[in-house]
Write an enzyme that holds these catalytic residues in place. Structure first.
Site, PDB file in Angstrom:
ATOM      1  N   GLN A  63      91.220-126.551 -56.374  1.00 44.45           N
ATOM      2  CA  GLN A  63      90.097-126.808 -55.471  1.00 44.45           C
ATOM      3  C   GLN A  63      89.587-125.463 -54.960  1.00 44.45           C
ATOM      4  O   GLN A  63      90.260-124.792 -54.178  1.00 44.45           O
ATOM      5  CB  GLN A  63      90.558-127.692 -54.297  1.00 44.45           C
ATOM      6  CG  GLN A  63      91.064-129.064 -54.724  1.00 44.45           C
ATOM      7  CD  GLN A  63      89.970-129.923 -55.356  1.00 44.45           C
ATOM      8  OE1 GLN A  63      88.881-130.051 -54.794  1.00 44.45           O
ATOM      9  NE2 GLN A  63      90.247-130.492 -56.525  1.00 44.45           N
ATOM     10  N   GLU A  64      88.424-125.069 -55.455  1.00 38.72           N
ATOM     11  CA  GLU A  64      87.890-123.757 -55.096  1.00 38.72           C
ATOM     12  C   GLU A  64      86.973-123.840 -53.879  1.00 38.72           C
ATOM     13  O   GLU A  64      86.674-124.922 -53.371  1.00 38.72           O
ATOM     14  CB  GLU A  64      87.183-123.150 -56.319  1.00 38.72           C
ATOM     15  CG  GLU A  64      88.173-122.940 -57.462  1.00 38.72           C
ATOM     16  CD  GLU A  64      87.603-122.192 -58.650  1.00 38.72           C
ATOM     17  OE1 GLU A  64      86.376-122.005 -58.744  1.00 38.72           O
ATOM     18  OE2 GLU A  64      88.426-121.790 -59.504  1.00 38.72           O
ATOM     19  N   ASN A  65      86.564-122.672 -53.417  1.00 44.78           N
ATOM     20  CA  ASN A  65      85.756-122.597 -52.209  1.00 44.78           C
ATOM     21  C   ASN A  65      84.819-121.396 -52.322  1.00 44.78           C
ATOM     22  O   ASN A  65      85.197-120.380 -52.912  1.00 44.78           O
ATOM     23  CB  ASN A  65      86.692-122.436 -50.996  1.00 44.78           C
ATOM     24  CG  ASN A  65      85.971-122.651 -49.695  1.00 44.78           C
ATOM     25  OD1 ASN A  65      85.259-121.770 -49.203  1.00 44.78           O
ATOM     26  ND2 ASN A  65      86.130-123.821 -49.123  1.00 44.78           N
ATOM     27  N   TYR A  68      86.174-117.453 -51.599  1.00 49.35           N
ATOM     28  CA  TYR A  68      87.146-117.579 -52.694  1.00 49.35           C
ATOM     29  C   TYR A  68      88.615-117.769 -52.290  1.00 49.35           C
ATOM     30  O   TYR A  68      89.292-118.658 -52.804  1.00 49.35           O
ATOM     31  CB  TYR A  68      87.038-116.397 -53.660  1.00 49.35           C
ATOM     32  CG  TYR A  68      85.718-116.284 -54.398  1.00 49.35           C
ATOM     33  CD1 TYR A  68      84.745-117.278 -54.334  1.00 49.35           C
ATOM     34  CD2 TYR A  68      85.433-115.152 -55.171  1.00 49.35           C
ATOM     35  CE1 TYR A  68      83.532-117.149 -55.000  1.00 49.35           C
ATOM     36  CE2 TYR A  68      84.226-115.031 -55.847  1.00 49.35           C
ATOM     37  CZ  TYR A  68      83.281-116.032 -55.761  1.00 49.35           C
ATOM     38  OH  TYR A  68      82.100-115.908 -56.423  1.00 49.35           O
ATOM     39  N   CYS A  73      95.322-123.613 -55.686  1.00 44.42           N
ATOM     40  CA  CYS A  73      95.736-123.938 -57.051  1.00 44.42           C
ATOM     41  C   CYS A  73      96.144-125.409 -57.157  1.00 44.42           C
ATOM     42  O   CYS A  73      96.559-126.039 -56.170  1.00 44.42           O
ATOM     43  CB  CYS A  73      96.941-123.089 -57.444  1.00 44.42           C
ATOM     44  SG  CYS A  73      96.608-121.340 -57.654  1.00 44.42           S
ATOM     45  N   GLU A  75      98.802-126.656 -58.589  1.00 50.41           N
ATOM     46  CA  GLU A  75     100.234-126.889 -58.351  1.00 50.41           C
ATOM     47  C   GLU A  75     100.515-127.077 -56.867  1.00 50.41           C
ATOM     48  O   GLU A  75     101.292-127.940 -56.470  1.00 50.41           O
ATOM     49  CB  GLU A  75     101.062-125.709 -58.871  1.00 50.41           C
ATOM     50  CG  GLU A  75     100.987-125.487 -60.376  1.00 50.41           C
ATOM     51  CD  GLU A  75      99.859-124.558 -60.799  1.00 50.41           C
ATOM     52  OE1 GLU A  75      98.790-124.577 -60.145  1.00 50.41           O
ATOM     53  OE2 GLU A  75     100.040-123.829 -61.783  1.00 50.41           O
TER      54      GLU A  75
END
Ligand code: THU
EC number: 3.5.4.5
Length: 160
Positions: A63-65, A68, A73, A75
């Site tokens: 899940q990015e933003n 950054y 991640c 996991e």
């Protein structure tokens, strides 16, 4: 001065087809959730699936933003969900896979250092190894019998 050699062992499977059935099913769950990754900045899609000791499967994707470093991640998305929802259950295994629109990744892609540290916390606490399987989009799958096999000299609460 003495030198100390640290040796680690992993197992390499030819492909997902060669995995034991339960690991194969877990990797397929990771592949499924990978499709839900939110990765508009890197376009690098990651899926992770955990099997708990009662066979519950917990999954997560990266899940990015726009800021950054605020992203997470796959996991850790998955393991923190397991830790928050099922704190009393042990984690038996984890499967990880990646995919890129730029090229077909055939190299097994290991969890990053931060994720290894995060997974180690749970493995040490539960006093039972977590099997880690990882692969690219296709090709070889690597299995570590325990997270600590991927993180020698791990830092844990015993040092505090
Ligand atoms: N990523 C993961 O989800 N797991 C890893 O172990 C390595 C990297 C993600 C973070 C980011 O969204 C993208 O992959 C590129 O680094």
């Amino acid at each position: 001065m003495k030198e100390k050699k640290i040796i680690t062992t992993v197992q390499v499977f030819e492909s997902i087809d060669e995995l034991p059935k339960d690991a194969q099913a877990l990797m397929m769950e990771a592949q499924k959730i990978r499709g839900k990754a939110y990765a508009p900045y890197s376009n690098f899609l990651v899926g992770a699936a955990l099997r708990l000791d009662d066979n519950t499967i917990v999954t997560g994707s990266n899940q990015e933003n726009a800021a950054y470093p605020s992203g997470l991640c796959a996991e850790r998305t998955a393991i923190y969900y397991a830790g928050s929802q099922y704190p009393d259950k042990k984690i038996n295994s984890m499967a990880i896979c990646v995919k890129s629109p730029q090229k077909v990744i055939t190299q097994p892609t290991p969890p990053c250092g931060s994720c290894r540290q995060a997974i180690a916390e749970y493995e040490v606490n539960q006093q039972q190894p977590i099997e880690i399987y990882f692969m690219g989009e296709k090709g070889n799958v690597i299995k570590a019998k325990a997270l600590l096999d991927l993180l020698p000299l791990a830092f844990d609460a015993s040092f505090l």
